[in-house]
Scaffold this motif. Structure first.
Motif, PDB file in Angstrom:
ATOM      1  N   GLU A 167      13.064 -18.726  13.925  1.00  0.00           N
ATOM      2  CA  GLU A 167      12.851 -17.913  12.731  1.00  0.00           C
ATOM      3  C   GLU A 167      11.348 -17.745  12.502  1.00  0.00           C
ATOM      4  O   GLU A 167      10.575 -18.662  12.731  1.00  0.00           O
ATOM      5  CB  GLU A 167      13.490 -18.555  11.500  1.00  0.00           C
ATOM      6  CG  GLU A 167      15.001 -18.696  11.567  1.00  0.00           C
ATOM      7  CD  GLU A 167      15.427 -20.029  12.166  1.00  0.00           C
ATOM      8  OE1 GLU A 167      14.523 -20.762  12.638  1.00  0.00           O
ATOM      9  OE2 GLU A 167      16.634 -20.330  12.178  1.00  0.00           O
ATOM     10  N   THR A 208      14.256 -18.158   7.126  1.00  0.00           N
ATOM     11  CA  THR A 208      14.741 -19.522   6.959  1.00  0.00           C
ATOM     12  C   THR A 208      14.380 -20.006   5.562  1.00  0.00           C
ATOM     13  O   THR A 208      13.326 -19.627   5.022  1.00  0.00           O
ATOM     14  CB  THR A 208      14.139 -20.464   8.014  1.00  0.00           C
ATOM     15  OG1 THR A 208      14.602 -21.795   7.781  1.00  0.00           O
ATOM     16  CG2 THR A 208      12.623 -20.467   7.954  1.00  0.00           C
ATOM     17  N   THR A 249      18.279 -14.597   3.331  1.00  0.00           N
ATOM     18  CA  THR A 249      18.399 -15.187   4.672  1.00  0.00           C
ATOM     19  C   THR A 249      19.772 -14.911   5.281  1.00  0.00           C
ATOM     20  O   THR A 249      19.919 -14.924   6.508  1.00  0.00           O
ATOM     21  CB  THR A 249      18.176 -16.709   4.617  1.00  0.00           C
ATOM     22  OG1 THR A 249      19.097 -17.286   3.676  1.00  0.00           O
ATOM     23  CG2 THR A 249      16.754 -17.029   4.192  1.00  0.00           C
TER      24      THR A 249
END
Length: 590
Positions: free
Chosen positions: A415, A551, A543
């Motif tokens: 991420e 994240t 997210t």
């Protein structure tokens, strides 16, 4: 710190020894003057050559003592400077004081991160790093902290800084030379002003007269000595007067050349000593060797050329002494010849002068970064990659007290963007600043406050702390929108490392939430890497739409024994605990 303490002990002894010799030589110098005068008095009284011989020896002794006294004076100043350098480092490491210039004059509220990350000002990154003593050194360090270097330059800087880290004696001697130079912005600008003044030609008639008239004067003088014809004294007088008339015509041109150049000869002399210090050292890193090679020009060292320039300016100062100016210029047009030499020097070396001074600044800036590495042996040089991977182990803020600071592991891969939550005082803003500061340091080749780091150097774009721009009649909200626009425009050109802290605080909660979500979506669409801190839990739900990019991370707070406890440790997920209600109840607000 032990090294600095040992140096303080050593240089205190050295200083006391030099000071004792200095005082002794001062007394002997005074005695030699009295002895010379005493012998001259007895020579006049007795007319015995014995006394004139002793008077001459006393005068020679005085000259020798003057030379020794001058060397001791320089040694005393340098030793005092090195002693102060080590005392300052001890005070700094003990966190007793911060005795370094803060660079506030370089602050730029429109820069993408300078103000938000406290790069300049009291207790700033610059003030903690700064070990410069010349204006060009301070300016160079400030400029380094505001730009991102190419990867190759970053790696070269890392090797150069690491080499200088090990040369602590050389670094301190160089710093001491810079301190005793008493350099300033005005001195630096005076020299550049002179160098940029391009009227480097003199009329051919004036050049011819500068040769013919002194030749005539000394020709008549020699002829008079040989023949003793008084008519020649008249000719000498006419030539002397004509010389003074020529100087009168040249006076304005001479002053235009040395305007704003007060004491510039002393500054140039110190620059030459700093350059000479670089020239004489043996370096191994490519960057330092390349800088050193630039200090050779026309088969001579830069320090040699600078000493010549310093001497020319020193000679030109005689024009301000009425008696000397009349005698020297009336006989052989002294200042006109010095002017010709100055113009010739400028013609030959003006294009190199600014480069030589900039190399001094480069070394001072690199020495400052080397000092950071030396004072923090647990800091590391980040590995550099080109895969947009950014990760730190035990990351913290380099300005926090090492005894109490808390490190965190953080990675921006797989991420690439973090939504950060946590209650007030839990450490969100400090963490964001830690990321930003270390990305800036890593992007110039410095060590970073982590036990391991791997970064893709990127431009740093920050919106964390804006102030109302009253001078521009802007509200806080409008200033923040302008900063966000600046970030979006910059992301059009290339990906960047973006840090956002509680954006859109100047609007209502629904507008703020929706605006924040849209900003996050647009930022990640432009391939930005980074983090945003927020109190809005709904922002964290974004997210779910972008699980491969976004994240959720958080800082939690615990209530122990009816007290708030912050551990400042980064955790995965969304913050659950709240502290505001508890704190207000505890303090009797509600």
């Amino acid at each position: 710190m032990e090294l600095y303490q040992n140096k303080v002990e050593h240089f205190t002894k050295v200083f006391n020894k030099i000071n004792k010799r200095y005082n002794s030589i001062s007394v002997l110098r005074l005695l030699s003057v009295f002895l010379c005068l005493f012998m001259l008095f007895y020579y006049i009284k007795t007319n015995q050559l014995f006394y004139i011989g002793f008077a001459f020896l006393s005068f020679v002794g005085f000259l020798i003592l003057m030379r020794i006294h001058s060397k001791l004076s320089i040694g005393k100043e340098l030793t005092k400077a090195i002693l102060k350098i080590n005392e300052n480092e001890i005070a700094f490491l003990k966190r007793e004081k911060l005795p370094f210039e803060n660079g506030i004059e370089f602050n730029d509220f429109h820069h993408p991160y300078a103000y938000d990350l406290d790069i300049f000002g009291e207790h700033s990154l610059f003030q903690n790093l700064n070990r410069t003593a010349t204006f060009i050194g301070k300016k160079t360090l400030a400029e380094k902290l505001l730009i991102l270097f190419p990867n190759e330059a970053i790696l070269e800087n890392q090797v150069a800084i690491d080499e200088l880290n090990k040369k602590i004696d050389w670094r301190q001697e160089f710093h001491a030379l810079a301190i005793v130079s008493n350099d300033s912005k005005s001195s630096y600008e005076s020299l550049l002003h002179w160098n940029s003044f391009k009227n480097n030609t003199l009329p051919k008639v004036l050049i011819a007269l500068s040769v013919i008239l002194p030749t005539l004067f000394f020709g008549f003088l020699i002829a008079y000595i040989i023949t003793s014809k008084t008519i020649l004294l008249s000719y000498l007088t006419y030539v002397f007067i004509f010389n003074m008339m020529v100087m009168g015509k040249s006076f304005k041109r001479i002053h235009s050349e040395i305007a704003k150049a007060d004491n510039v000869d002393k500054i140039i002399k110190q620059y030459s000593l700093l350059v000479e210090k670089i020239e004489k050292e043996t370096f191994e890193s490519k960057k330092l060797i390349d800088l050193q090679k630039q200090l050779v020009f026309k088969n001579a060292t830069a320090s040699t050329h600078l000493k010549q320039l310093s001497e020319l300016f020193s000679r030109m100062d005689t024009i301000n002494n009425l008696v000397t100016a009349i005698v020297f210029n009336g006989t052989f047009l002294f200042n006109l010849h010095v002017l010709r030499s100055l113009l010739k020097w400028k013609e030959n070396y003006s294009e190199e002068l600014e480069k030589w001074i900039s190399i001094i600044g480069e070394f001072e800036a690199l020495n400052s970064l080397a000092n950071l590495a030396h004072n923090n042996p647990d800091f590391v040089y980040p590995e550099i990659n080109t895969e947009y991977k950014i990760g730190f182990e035990n990351l913290s803020h380099p300005l926090l007290n090492p005894i109490s600071r808390v490190g965190n592991d953080t990675y921006f891969y797989p991420e690439s963007f973090m939504i950060l939550t946590g209650s007030n005082m839990s450490g969100k803003s400090t963490f964001l600043r830690s990321l930003g500061i270390n990305m800036v340091l890593g992007g110039i080749g410095s060590v970073v406050c982590a036990s391991k780091a791997n970064i893709h150097p990127l431009p740093v774009l920050v919106s964390m702390r804006l102030s109302d721009s009253l001078a521009d009649s802007e509200s806080y909200f409008f200033a923040e929108i302008k900063r966000l626009k600046q970030i979006m425009d910059a992301l059009e050109d290339r990906p960047a490392f973006v840090l956002l802290d509680e954006i859109l605080r100047g609007t209502n909660s629904d507008d703020k939430r929706n605006g924040t979500i849209e900003v996050v979506k647009k930022v990640i669409a432009k391939k930005a890497i980074g983090a945003i801190a927020t109190h809005d839990i709904e922002v964290c739900l974004t997210t779910n739409e972008y699980p491969e990019i976004l994240t959720n991370q958080c800082f939690e707070v615990e209530i122990k024994n009816n007290e708030l406890h912050f551990d400042y440790k980064l955790r995965a997920g969304i913050c659950k605990n709240k502290s505001a209600t508890f704190l207000m109840q505890k303090m009797g607000v509600i």
